[in-house]
Write a protein that holds these residues in place. Structure first.
Motif, short mmCIF file in Angstrom:
data_model
loop_
_atom_site.label_atom_id
_atom_site.label_comp_id
_atom_site.label_asym_id
_atom_site.label_seq_id
_atom_site.Cartn_x
_atom_site.Cartn_y
_atom_site.Cartn_z
N ILE A 83 0.83 -1.21 0.00
CA ILE A 83 0.00 0.00 0.00
C ILE A 83 0.86 1.26 0.00
CG2 ILE A 83 -1.59 1.37 1.42
CD1 ILE A 83 -2.92 -1.28 2.20
N VAL A 84 1.86 1.31 0.88
CA VAL A 84 2.73 2.49 0.93
C VAL A 84 3.52 2.61 -0.37
CG1 VAL A 84 4.69 3.55 2.11
CG2 VAL A 84 2.88 2.45 3.43
N VAL A 232 -4.99 8.69 -1.66
CA VAL A 232 -4.83 7.38 -2.29
C VAL A 232 -4.37 6.35 -1.27
CG1 VAL A 232 -2.42 7.67 -3.06
CG2 VAL A 232 -3.98 6.19 -4.35
N SER A 233 -3.57 6.76 -0.28
CA SER A 233 -3.12 5.83 0.76
C SER A 233 -4.29 5.33 1.57
CB SER A 233 -2.09 6.51 1.68
OG SER A 233 -0.96 6.93 0.97
N PHE A 234 -5.15 6.25 2.00
CA PHE A 234 -6.31 5.84 2.81
C PHE A 234 -7.33 5.08 1.97
CE2 PHE A 234 -4.68 8.91 5.88
CZ PHE A 234 -4.93 8.25 7.08
N THR A 235 -7.42 5.39 0.69
CA THR A 235 -8.32 4.65 -0.19
C THR A 235 -7.93 3.18 -0.24
OG1 THR A 235 -8.79 6.58 -1.58
CG2 THR A 235 -9.18 4.41 -2.54
N LEU A 236 -6.65 2.93 -0.49
CA LEU A 236 -6.17 1.55 -0.59
C LEU A 236 -6.25 0.85 0.76
CD1 LEU A 236 -3.09 2.09 -2.94
CD2 LEU A 236 -5.31 1.11 -3.54
N GLN A 426 4.22 0.34 -11.88
CA GLN A 426 4.57 -0.32 -10.63
C GLN A 426 3.46 -0.16 -9.59
OE1 GLN A 426 7.20 -2.23 -9.96
NE2 GLN A 426 7.99 -2.01 -12.03
N THR A 427 2.81 1.01 -9.60
CA THR A 427 1.67 1.23 -8.70
C THR A 427 0.56 0.24 -9.00
OG1 THR A 427 2.17 3.58 -8.46
CG2 THR A 427 -0.08 2.89 -7.98
N ALA A 428 0.27 0.05 -10.28
CA ALA A 428 -0.75 -0.92 -10.66
C ALA A 428 -0.40 -2.31 -10.15
CB ALA A 428 -0.89 -0.93 -12.19
N VAL A 431 -0.94 -2.30 -6.24
CA VAL A 431 -2.37 -2.27 -5.92
C VAL A 431 -2.96 -3.66 -6.13
CG1 VAL A 431 -4.61 -1.38 -6.63
CG2 VAL A 431 -2.69 0.19 -6.35
N GLY A 432 -2.66 -4.25 -7.28
CA GLY A 432 -3.16 -5.60 -7.54
C GLY A 432 -2.66 -6.60 -6.52
N GLY A 433 -1.37 -6.48 -6.16
CA GLY A 433 -0.80 -7.40 -5.18
C GLY A 433 -1.45 -7.29 -3.81
#
Length: 498
Positions: A83-84, A232-236, A426-428, A431-433
């Motif tokens: 997440i981070v 975005v951090s709190f969303t994830l 890399q973000t994608a 997020v998927g992971g």
């Protein structure tokens, strides 16, 4: 009588051995420097990616060391890092372009190394998760900067291949984490899963100081969108918390509903802010490129199944087949070896026949290997005839997909947007992971018999295979399956908008 001009012309037509020797030495020196740049930047990618998976094999040891913490709580050791990592990657990519890739690479390397030390010393799960947060922030700074430095060191005609190799190193690190982790956990203990980063970081720093040169890209004077990072951090975090705690709290409980509603509201606010901020966390204009949008959508889906499979395989081997941690790590090693062999040729094949063709073949192998797991693996250990073929097939699929997805994502962007473009990809992946590991906790549950556990693991493998098929369907939307340009992966100005 011979004129001075004639003499000069005649001498100019005669080869100068000294000049040729000097040029050869200069070329050799440049090639050696480029190789060292690749080694240093690949070390950064390897460390950041390794810690996405090496903790998987330590998971049973963590459950033993912290018996009063639930599996959902321990899952945050894995998902917290992702997440981070995912939240900061794009901002870090933009910061690398603005402030200097070399500078940010070393900052990230230092933070990551400190976080690794804190994880190794952590006396509780809470402090271990905090150390993983620090690791994730360092990895986010290090990874996009390393790719920017790598691309700046190589000529345009070699960039597709180099990006694929760099991506292959990251995929190899993720895949080899279990085997390396098994050796460490069975030897000095799970804390060395984190301590191992300290000497690697020291080597990267010492060599990098010698060979890396500073590069920046001109950008606006606007400050990065730090509020967007928080959103975005709190969303994830809300999304992952709701998924992991759903079975415990109840899917219709107030807390779970608040998590999901909060994720939707904050996610919408994040997208709205990104569309208006001059230096957004997520540059939405990048998604005007069809190949960029398709590659990142496929990456999210694929990573969900990939990371769930990595942790799931280790848990299956240790809990159902009752392998030791070392034996389980070694059992999955053939797959990473296939990744190492296939990644380089996969990049070259993508140049010749196109990204789409290579990716579709890779997704097919990956889905086929997962289907083998789901249908052929039983309660009784049968490594050579059942587990090994599935591992080799999935390894082939990983080698053909993860590195090529990285190259496909940035193939339509100008060079000044490589940093942020690779960070989005890399973000994608992260997020998927994170979502995939959260769903793993739900799918596996807490079975009370080996037979029930086997059923849940088969559901997990089927889930991952389905996501691989969906990734292939998305990848089919890539334009054309023809040849990729050999001279450069950078289009003419404005072409990325098509």
């Amino acid at each position: 009588m011979t004129s001075a001009a004639q003499v000069s012309a005649e001498l100019g037509s005669v080869p100068d051995p000294a000049a040729e020797t000097s040029a050869a030495i200069g070329g050799s020196s440049m090639a050696r420097r480029r190789n060292l740049v690749f080694v240093v930047t690949a070390l950064g990618a390897f460390m950041a990616s390794l810690d996405l998976s090496i903790v998987n094999v330590a998971f049973p040891a963590l459950e033993h060391s912290f018996p009063h913490d639930s599996r959902a709580s321990l899952a945050w050791v894995i998902t917290g890092y992702s997440i981070v990592f995912a939240s900061l990657l794009v901002t870090a990519g933009r910061s690398a372009d603005r402030l200097g890739r070399r500078r940010l690479f070393f900052i990230g390397l230092g933070i990551f190394t400190v976080g690794s030390a804190l994880c190794g010393l952590a006396p509780s799960v809470d402090l271990l998760v905090a150390g993983r947060f620090i690791q994730g922030s360092g990895a986010a700074a290090m990874l996009p900067a390393s790719l920017g430095l790598l691309l700046g060191a190589f000529p345009s005609e070699r960039r597709s291949q180099v990006v694929a190799l760099w991506g292959g190193i990251g995929a190899l690190a993720v895949a080899t984490g279990p085997s390396l982790g098994g050796l460490l956990v069975s030897g000095p203990g799970w804390r060395w899963v984190f301590f191992v980063n300290l000497p690697i970081g020291a080597v990267g720093y010492l060599v990098g100081r010698r060979v890396l040169t500073e590069t920046t890209t001109v950008s606006s004077g606007a400050r990065p969108d730090y509020a967007g990072v928080v959103l975005v951090s709190f969303t994830l975090a809300a999304l992952v918390l709701g998924i992991t705690e759903g079975p415990t709290w109840g899917w219709s409980s107030v807390r779970v509903v608040v998590c999901f509603v909060g994720a939707v509201v904050m996610g919408a606010a994040f997208l709205r802010r990104s569309s208006r901020h001059p230096e957004p966390v997520l540059d939405l204009t990048l998604f005007r490129s069809r190949s960029f949008s398709v590659a990142n959508a496929a990456t999210v889906l694929y990573a969900m199944g990939f990371f769930a499979m990595l942790l799931g395989n280790i848990l299956f081997l240790t809990s159902v087949w009752h392998y030791s941690i070392l034996r389980a790590g070694l059992a999955v090693t053939p797959g990473p070896l296939v990744v190492a062999v296939v990644s380089g040729p996969a990049g070259r094949a993508a140049q010749r026949v196109g990204f789409r063709t290579v990716l579709l073949v890779g997704f097919g192998f990956f889905a086929g290997g997962l289907t083998w797991y789901a249908t052929a693996i039983g309660l009784h250990p049968s490594y050579v005839t059942r587990w090994l073929p599935a591992t080799l097939i999935t390894g082939l699929g990983i080698g053909l997909t993860f590195p090529v997805l990285s190259a496909a994502a940035v193939s339509s962007l100008r060079i000044e947007r490589f940093g942020v473009g690779s960070a989005v990809n890399q973000t994608a992946r992260q997020v998927g992971g994170a979502i995939g590991v959260a769903l793993l906790v739900v799918i596996l549950g807490t079975p009370h018999s080996p037979a029930a556990a086997l059923v849940n693991f088969r559901h997990l493998w089927a889930f991952a295979a389905t996501l691989a098929v969906l990734s292939g369907l998305v990848t089919a939307l890539l334009k054309g399956a023809g040849r990729q340009p050999h001279t450069s992966i950078v289009p003419a100005p404005g072409e990325e908008e098509k």
